[in-house]
Design an enzyme around this catalytic site. Structure first.
Site, PDB file in Angstrom:
ATOM      1  N   GLU A  50       0.837  -1.212   0.000  1.00 48.39           N
ATOM      2  CA  GLU A  50       0.000   0.000   0.000  1.00 48.39           C
ATOM      3  C   GLU A  50       0.869   1.257   0.000  1.00 48.39           C
ATOM      4  O   GLU A  50       0.770   2.108   0.896  1.00 48.39           O
ATOM      5  CB  GLU A  50      -0.962  -0.017   1.191  1.00 48.39           C
ATOM      6  CG  GLU A  50      -1.950  -1.177   1.107  1.00 48.39           C
ATOM      7  CD  GLU A  50      -3.068  -1.133   2.135  1.00 48.39           C
ATOM      8  OE1 GLU A  50      -2.868  -0.497   3.184  1.00 48.39           O
ATOM      9  OE2 GLU A  50      -4.126  -1.723   1.889  1.00 48.39           O
ATOM     10  N   GLU A  56      -5.226  -8.489  -1.266  1.00 48.56           N
ATOM     11  CA  GLU A  56      -5.921  -8.329   0.021  1.00 48.56           C
ATOM     12  C   GLU A  56      -7.376  -8.035  -0.244  1.00 48.56           C
ATOM     13  O   GLU A  56      -7.695  -7.167  -1.061  1.00 48.56           O
ATOM     14  CB  GLU A  56      -5.361  -7.166   0.852  1.00 48.56           C
ATOM     15  CG  GLU A  56      -4.040  -7.427   1.503  1.00 48.56           C
ATOM     16  CD  GLU A  56      -3.609  -6.309   2.445  1.00 48.56           C
ATOM     17  OE1 GLU A  56      -4.482  -5.670   3.065  1.00 48.56           O
ATOM     18  OE2 GLU A  56      -2.392  -6.071   2.523  1.00 48.56           O
TER      19      GLU A  56
HETATM   20  C1  BG6 Z   1      -4.407  -3.167   4.729  1.00 50.92           C
HETATM   21  C2  BG6 Z   1      -3.046  -3.588   5.213  1.00 50.92           C
HETATM   22  O1  BG6 Z   1      -4.478  -1.787   4.782  1.00 50.92           O
HETATM   23  O2  BG6 Z   1      -5.513  -3.516   5.454  1.00 50.92           O
HETATM   24  C3  BG6 Z   1      -3.034  -4.753   6.190  1.00 50.92           C
HETATM   25  O3  BG6 Z   1      -2.170  -3.884   4.148  1.00 50.92           O
HETATM   26  C4  BG6 Z   1      -4.206  -4.596   7.130  1.00 50.92           C
HETATM   27  O4  BG6 Z   1      -1.796  -4.795   6.842  1.00 50.92           O
HETATM   28  C5  BG6 Z   1      -5.490  -4.628   6.329  1.00 50.92           C
HETATM   29  O5  BG6 Z   1      -4.238  -5.518   8.163  1.00 50.92           O
HETATM   30  C6  BG6 Z   1      -6.753  -4.575   7.145  1.00 50.92           C
HETATM   31  O6  BG6 Z   1      -6.728  -3.496   8.027  1.00 50.92           O
HETATM   32  P1  BG6 Z   1      -6.959  -3.715   9.580  1.00 50.92           P
HETATM   33  O7  BG6 Z   1      -6.739  -2.422  10.201  1.00 50.92           O
HETATM   34  O8  BG6 Z   1      -8.367  -4.197   9.709  1.00 50.92           O
HETATM   35  O9  BG6 Z   1      -5.980  -4.740   9.998  1.00 50.92           O
END
Ligand code: BG6
Length: 466
Positions: free
Chosen positions: A173, A362
Site C-alpha cells: 500500500e 488483500e
Molecule cells: C491493509 C493492510 O491496509 O488492510 C493490512 O495492508 C491490514 O496490513 C489490512 O491488516 C486490514 O486493516 P486492519 O486495520 O483491519 O488490519
C-alpha cells in the site's frame, strides 16, 4: 456460478510479518517502526524499553507455529501464500554491511515449508515496517541514503531466495504514506507535504531499483507494486464532485502511474507546483524509474464517495482514506462500506489504465466472531462477503481483465494493522487470543474454512450469485 477461474489462477491468503510472526527480538531481529506502534498505525509511537510488552511482540506466534498454519492453508487447497519479510530480521538496524544469517535462515525454512505443500510464495519486501534504526539515524525515507539500504536488502533476499521465490511485491500500500507518514515512510505525522512527497519519491525510486535488481537476479521472476485500492465515487453528478473525485483517485493512482509507466504523470507535476513543492529528482532517478513493474497488485476492502465540499469529505474514515458514506451501501462492524461490485469496477479501471496483469492481494471482512460452546465458529457474514467479491472477480475476468490470483487478507486471525486488535478477525482459522493478549493461541477451523476449500477445489464453481 459457471467456472470462470482458469487452472493457473492463484488462490490463497495474505499475511504480513509484523501482524503474525511475533518473536520481535528473536534471532537477532532489530526493532522496526511497527514495533513502536503497539496500538496500531493510528495509535501513538512508543519508544521501547526492556521488559515492556506489546500485542505484536507475540502476535499469533507464526514464527514458531508456521508449519501447523501452512498445513491448514494446504488443507484448504491454497496454491499461493502472500507473506512479507521483516526487513529487520535481515538488516536489524538497516545499515549493516552484512545480513543477519539467522533471519535469512528463518525465511528459508518458511519457503521450504511452503514448497513441501506446493504453495507458491508471493513475497512483499516491506509491509508497513522498516528498521527503526533507519528512522532514528537517517530520518527514514526522508533520506536518499535509504534507497541504497533498501536496495541492498532487496538484492540480498533476491540472491538468497532466487530458487524459492519467483513472485515479489515492493511496498505494501505504497500510497498510504500520504495518510500515515510514519508507517509509510518513517516520517513524523506533522511532516510537511514537501517532506512527505520527497520521501515518497525516494521510495518510488527504491521500488524501481528493486524491480531492476529482480530482473537481473531472477530472470524468470515477476515483481509487482502494491496499491491501497481506494476506489472513490462522486457523491453526485455535479461536475465539481466528479472533478474532486478524479483528483482524489489520482492521489493514489499517481503511485501506480509512476510504477507502471516509469515517469511522473503531468497532473502530478501541476499539483506539486501548485502546492509549492519542488522535488529533488535527479537524472539518475529518472533513469531508475524506467524499470516498471510486471504486474499491479492491490488491496480492496471498501469504496467511498467524494464531494467538492472538503468538510463533508472528512466525515468518514475508511481503512486509510477519508471518504463520505455511500447511501447505497451497508457497512461492516468497523464502518467499512461493503461494495463487491466496486471490485469489478476497480479491476476494470486498473486494467484499462495499465494493461498489465492484476493481482488482488488483500480483500476480506474484519468481524467479531463468536466461539460457540461446541467449539464451532459460524461466520456466515464472512462467507457472504468473500463470495460476493469473488463473484465480481469472475465478472471482471469475463470482461477480459487479466487477473493472476486472489489472496484474501488474514486467512488466519491476526493482529489488525489499524488498531492492533485481535478481536477484528479476518480468518478462516480462528486463533485463541484476545485484545489483551490472553489465550492459548490454539487454532480452530471456522465454517468459512470448508467454504473456501470448496471454492478453491471447484475453481469458483461453488460461488453463489444473488
Ligand atoms: C491493509 C493492510 O491496509 O488492510 C493490512 O495492508 C491490514 O496490513 C489490512 O491488516 C486490514 O486493516 P486492519 O486495520 O483491519 O488490519
Amino acid at each position: 456460478m459457471k467456472n470462470a477461474f482458469p487452472q493457473e489462477f492463484l488462490w490463497g491468503g495474505a499475511i504480513a510479518a509484523n501482524q503474525v510472526e511475533g518473536a520481535y527480538l528473536t534471532d537477532g531481529k532489530g526493532l522496526s517502526t511497527s514495533d513502536l506502534q503497539p496500538h496500531g498505525i493510528f495509535g501513538e509511537i512508543v519508544e521501547r524499553h526492556e521488559g515492556d510488552h506489546g500485542i505484536k511482540d507475540v502476535a499469533i506466534d507464526f514464527y514458531h507455529r508456521y508449519p501447523e498454519d501452512i498445513a491448514l492453508f494446504a488443507e484448504m487447497g491454497f496454491t499461493c501464500l502472500r507473506v512479507s519479510i521483516a526487513w529487520t530480521r535481515i538488516f536489524p538496524q538497516g545499515d549493516e554491511a552484512e545480513p543477519n544469517e539467522a533471519g535469512l535462515a528463518f525465511y528459508d525454512r518458511l519457503f521450504d515449508e511452503l514448497a513441501t505443500h506446493n504453495i507458491t510464495p508471493l513475497v512483499t519486501l516491506s509491509h508497513y515496517e522498516m528498521p527503526y534504526g533507519l528512522v532514528k539515524n537517517y530520518g527514514g525515507w526522508g533520506s536518499r541514503k535509504t534507497i541504497g539500504f533498501f536496495t541492498r536488502y532487496a538484492r540480498t533476499v533476491f540472491e538468497r531466495y532466487r530458487h524459492k521465490v519467483k513472485l515479489w511485491l515492493t511496498f505494501n500500500e505504497i500510497n498510504m504514506a500520504l495518510h500515515e507518514p510514519f508507517t509509510g515512510v518513517g516520517l513524523p505525522k506533522e511532516s510537511s507535504k514537501g517532506e512527505i512527497y520527497q520521501a515518497i519519491h525516494h521510495q518510488l525510486v527504491a521500488s524501481a531499483a528493486a524491480v531492476k535488481a529482480l530482473h537481473e537476479i531472477i530472470p524468470d521472476g515477476r515483481i509487482g507494486n502494491m496499491l491501497l485500492g481506494g476506489l472513490l465515487y462522486p457523491l453526485s453528478c455535479a461536475p465539481a464532485d466528479v472533478l474532486a473525485t478524479q483528483r482524489q483517485n489520482r492521489d493514489w493512482l499517481f503511485f501506480g502511474d509512476v510504477q507502471a509507466r516509469g515517469y511522473y504523470p503531468s497532473y502530478m507535476t501541476r499539483y506539486l507546483r501548485e502546492q509549492g513543492v519542488a522535488l529533488e529528482i535527479t537524472e539518475e532517478d529518472r533513469e531508475t524509474l524506467k524499470s516498471t513493474v510486471d504486474f499491479i497488485s492491490f488491496s480492496y476492502y471498501m469504496s467511498g464517495c467524494v464531494t467538492a465540499d472538503e468538510a463533508l469529505n472528512q466525515q468518514m474514515r475508511g481503512n486509510i482514506l477519508n471518504m463520505v458514506p455511500n447511501p447505497h451501501l451497508a457497512s461492516s462492524e468497523w464502518g467499512w462500506q461493503i461494495d463487491p461490485e466496486g471490485l469489478r469496477i476497480l479491476l476494470n479501471m486498473l486494467w484499462d489504465r495499465y494493461q498489465k496483469p492484476l493481482f488482488i492481494v488483500e480483500n476480506g471482512l474484519g468481524a467479531k466472531d463468536k466461539l460457540e460452546a461446541d467449539g464451532s465458529i459460524n461466520d456466515d457474514y464472512r462467507i457472504q462477503y468473500l463470495n460476493d467479491h469473488l463473484v465480481q472477480v469472475g465478472e471482471a475476468m469475463e470482461d477480459g481483465v487479466e487477473v493472476l490470483g486472489y489472496t484474501s487478507w488474514g486467512p488466519i486471525d491476526l493482529v489488525s494493522a489499524s488498531k492492533a486488535e485481535l478481536s477484528k478477525r479476518y480468518g478462516f482459522i480462528y486463533v485463541d487470543r484476545d485484545d489483551n493478549g490472553e489465550g492459548t493461541l490454539t487454532r480452530r477451523r471456522k465454517k468459512s474454512f470448508n467454504w473456501y476449500q470448496e471454492v478453491i477445489r471447484s475453481r469458483g464453481a461453488s460461488l453463489t450469485r444473488k
